[in-house]
Scaffold this motif. Structure first.
Motif, PDB file in Angstrom:
ATOM      1  N   MET A   1      77.755  48.853 -51.907  1.00  0.00           N
ATOM      2  CA  MET A   1      76.468  49.456 -51.572  1.00  0.00           C
ATOM      3  C   MET A   1      76.364  50.792 -52.298  1.00  0.00           C
ATOM      4  SD  MET A   1      76.024  48.681 -47.478  1.00  0.00           S
ATOM      5  CE  MET A   1      77.581  49.500 -47.072  1.00  0.00           C
ATOM      6  N   ASP A   2      75.268  51.002 -52.987  1.00  0.00           N
ATOM      7  CA  ASP A   2      75.040  52.221 -53.768  1.00  0.00           C
ATOM      8  C   ASP A   2      73.871  52.977 -53.142  1.00  0.00           C
ATOM      9  OD1 ASP A   2      74.830  54.198 -55.649  1.00  0.00           O
ATOM     10  OD2 ASP A   2      74.676  52.862 -57.375  1.00  0.00           O
ATOM     11  N   LEU A   3      74.171  54.113 -52.512  1.00  0.00           N
ATOM     12  CA  LEU A   3      73.156  54.917 -51.827  1.00  0.00           C
ATOM     13  C   LEU A   3      72.812  56.118 -52.695  1.00  0.00           C
ATOM     14  CD1 LEU A   3      74.666  53.268 -49.589  1.00  0.00           C
ATOM     15  CD2 LEU A   3      74.284  55.198 -48.064  1.00  0.00           C
ATOM     16  N   ARG A   4      71.518  56.287 -53.007  1.00  0.00           N
ATOM     17  CA  ARG A   4      71.059  57.433 -53.796  1.00  0.00           C
ATOM     18  C   ARG A   4      69.974  58.174 -53.015  1.00  0.00           C
ATOM     19  NH1 ARG A   4      71.906  56.962 -59.829  1.00  0.00           N
ATOM     20  NH2 ARG A   4      73.301  55.178 -60.127  1.00  0.00           N
ATOM     21  N   LEU A   5      70.146  59.488 -52.923  1.00  0.00           N
ATOM     22  CA  LEU A   5      69.172  60.309 -52.204  1.00  0.00           C
ATOM     23  C   LEU A   5      67.791  60.096 -52.800  1.00  0.00           C
ATOM     24  CD1 LEU A   5      69.224  62.525 -49.949  1.00  0.00           C
ATOM     25  CD2 LEU A   5      69.184  64.203 -51.805  1.00  0.00           C
ATOM     26  N   LYS A   6      66.805  59.748 -51.954  1.00  0.00           N
ATOM     27  CA  LYS A   6      65.488  59.387 -52.487  1.00  0.00           C
ATOM     28  C   LYS A   6      64.469  60.507 -52.423  1.00  0.00           C
ATOM     29  CE  LYS A   6      63.803  57.083 -48.248  1.00  0.00           C
ATOM     30  NZ  LYS A   6      63.332  55.801 -47.698  1.00  0.00           N
ATOM     31  N   SER A   7      64.790  61.599 -51.738  1.00  0.00           N
ATOM     32  CA  SER A   7      63.871  62.742 -51.665  1.00  0.00           C
ATOM     33  C   SER A   7      64.676  63.972 -51.284  1.00  0.00           C
ATOM     34  CB  SER A   7      62.752  62.488 -50.648  1.00  0.00           C
ATOM     35  OG  SER A   7      63.286  62.217 -49.364  1.00  0.00           O
ATOM     36  N   ALA A   8      64.079  65.139 -51.438  1.00  0.00           N
ATOM     37  CA  ALA A   8      64.768  66.374 -51.082  1.00  0.00           C
ATOM     38  C   ALA A   8      65.140  66.362 -49.599  1.00  0.00           C
ATOM     39  CB  ALA A   8      63.880  67.574 -51.384  1.00  0.00           C
ATOM     40  N   PRO A   9      66.253  66.997 -49.229  1.00  0.00           N
ATOM     41  CA  PRO A   9      66.657  67.025 -47.818  1.00  0.00           C
ATOM     42  C   PRO A   9      65.578  67.629 -46.927  1.00  0.00           C
ATOM     43  CG  PRO A   9      68.419  67.834 -49.225  1.00  0.00           C
ATOM     44  CD  PRO A   9      67.210  67.707 -50.089  1.00  0.00           C
ATOM     45  N   ARG A  10      65.571  67.173 -45.688  1.00  0.00           N
ATOM     46  CA  ARG A  10      64.675  67.740 -44.689  1.00  0.00           C
ATOM     47  C   ARG A  10      65.509  68.621 -43.772  1.00  0.00           C
ATOM     48  NH1 ARG A  10      62.026  63.531 -41.408  1.00  0.00           N
ATOM     49  NH2 ARG A  10      60.323  65.026 -41.103  1.00  0.00           N
ATOM     50  N   ILE A  11      65.132  69.878 -43.683  1.00  0.00           N
ATOM     51  CA  ILE A  11      65.908  70.830 -42.904  1.00  0.00           C
ATOM     52  C   ILE A  11      65.089  71.297 -41.706  1.00  0.00           C
ATOM     53  CG2 ILE A  11      65.166  72.783 -44.331  1.00  0.00           C
ATOM     54  CD1 ILE A  11      67.942  74.002 -43.864  1.00  0.00           C
ATOM     55  N   ALA A  12      65.744  71.436 -40.559  1.00  0.00           N
ATOM     56  CA  ALA A  12      65.038  71.791 -39.325  1.00  0.00           C
ATOM     57  C   ALA A  12      64.468  73.198 -39.430  1.00  0.00           C
ATOM     58  CB  ALA A  12      65.976  71.692 -38.131  1.00  0.00           C
ATOM     59  N   GLN A  13      63.227  73.346 -39.010  1.00  0.00           N
ATOM     60  CA  GLN A  13      62.620  74.658 -38.919  1.00  0.00           C
ATOM     61  C   GLN A  13      62.927  75.270 -37.563  1.00  0.00           C
ATOM     62  OE1 GLN A  13      58.658  75.349 -40.606  1.00  0.00           O
ATOM     63  NE2 GLN A  13      58.435  73.147 -40.711  1.00  0.00           N
ATOM     64  N   PRO A  14      63.193  76.561 -37.540  1.00  0.00           N
ATOM     65  CA  PRO A  14      63.404  77.205 -36.248  1.00  0.00           C
ATOM     66  C   PRO A  14      62.135  77.153 -35.413  1.00  0.00           C
ATOM     67  CG  PRO A  14      63.207  78.843 -37.982  1.00  0.00           C
ATOM     68  CD  PRO A  14      63.279  77.505 -38.654  1.00  0.00           C
ATOM     69  N   LEU A  15      62.311  77.001 -34.124  1.00  0.00           N
ATOM     70  CA  LEU A  15      61.153  76.977 -33.239  1.00  0.00           C
ATOM     71  C   LEU A  15      60.514  78.359 -33.168  1.00  0.00           C
ATOM     72  CD1 LEU A  15      62.530  74.794 -30.317  1.00  0.00           C
ATOM     73  CD2 LEU A  15      60.968  74.090 -32.134  1.00  0.00           C
TER      74      LEU A  15
END
Length: 238
Positions: A220-234
């Motif tokens: 299985m070959d996994l390639r990141l498909k978009s920029a990471p999503r990082i949590a925003q502070p509340l």
């Protein structure tokens, strides 16, 4: 909430654990023929408590979920429990748990072993490498060897990754410079999966490609498909 963030080069700064982050991958590979699917890695942090969640989906063949739960400290990640759940077609779901505490490793088959210093599990190893390269970037130099004990569901072994030359890697959202890490061939046993990976210095050394092999014909070959999503502070309500 999450927002997409593309981390670029940064000057050396005191290390700080990244906030909760989500990585989504496109999956291609081969298992009795071509396969396609998707995968997701979630890094969740609350104080010194962490979880690493990895889910691989190849409909209608199988889904595998992996969860590492533990603590953060001066030596990176300290896993305390690893859970693995596998659903194959219409068959029964198989669940396996590894517990790492009180100086012992309890494997999924009930056997126990002494807890080695610095041990990681199948899911935590990826973020442990992120911590290692961020705190000691010289370890990402070609020719370096990254070694640590790895607790698999049925045994504890010593794992070694060899650092290759870095270079551009083509991803669905563009090219990015990546460091290539190759596992030693003789450390896995028949039926065990070996993991080859590429981490990106410009993305906090997060894994941007993960190549999981069972043998020469099944992978299985996994390639990141978009920029990471990082949590925003509340934002506190006024």
């Amino acid at each position: 909430e999450f927002r997409r963030v593309l981390f670029r080069s940064s000057s050396p700064e005191p290390f700080g654990w990244p906030p909760s982050t989500q990585l989504s991958y496109r999956l291609e590979g081969s298992y009795r023929g071509p396969i396609h699917g998707e995968a997701q890695v979630d890094w969740l942090r609350d104080g010194d408590h962490y979880q690493v969640r990895l889910e691989v989906r190849v409909p209608p063949l199988f889904t595998r979920r992996m969860l590492s739960d533990g603590r953060l400290g001066d030596d990176g990640l300290t896993p305390q429990r690893y859970d693995q759940e596998t659903e194959v077609g219409l068959g029964a779901t198989r669940r396996e748990t590894v517990r790492l505490d009180q100086g012992r490793v309890q494997l999924a088959n009930g056997q126990t072993e002494a807890l080695p210093a610095g041990v990681q599990d199948v899911a935590s190893q990826f973020v442990q490498m992120t911590w290692l390269f961020l705190t000691r970037p010289e370890r990402a130099s070609p020719g370096s060897r990254i070694e640590f004990p790895l607790a698999l569901p049925r045994r504890v072994g010593r794992w070694t990754y060899l650092v290759q030359a870095r270079g551009p890697l083509e991803l669905p959202f563009g090219a990015i410079e990546a460091v290539h890490l190759v596992p030693q061939r003789d450390q896995s046993r028949p039926g065990e999966l070996s993991v080859e990976l590429w981490v990106a210095p410009g993305l906090l050394y997060l894994p941007v490609r993960i190549l999981i092999r069972q043998d020469a014909d099944n992978y299985m070959d996994l390639r990141l498909k978009s920029a990471p999503r990082i949590a925003q502070p509340l934002v506190p309500e006024v």
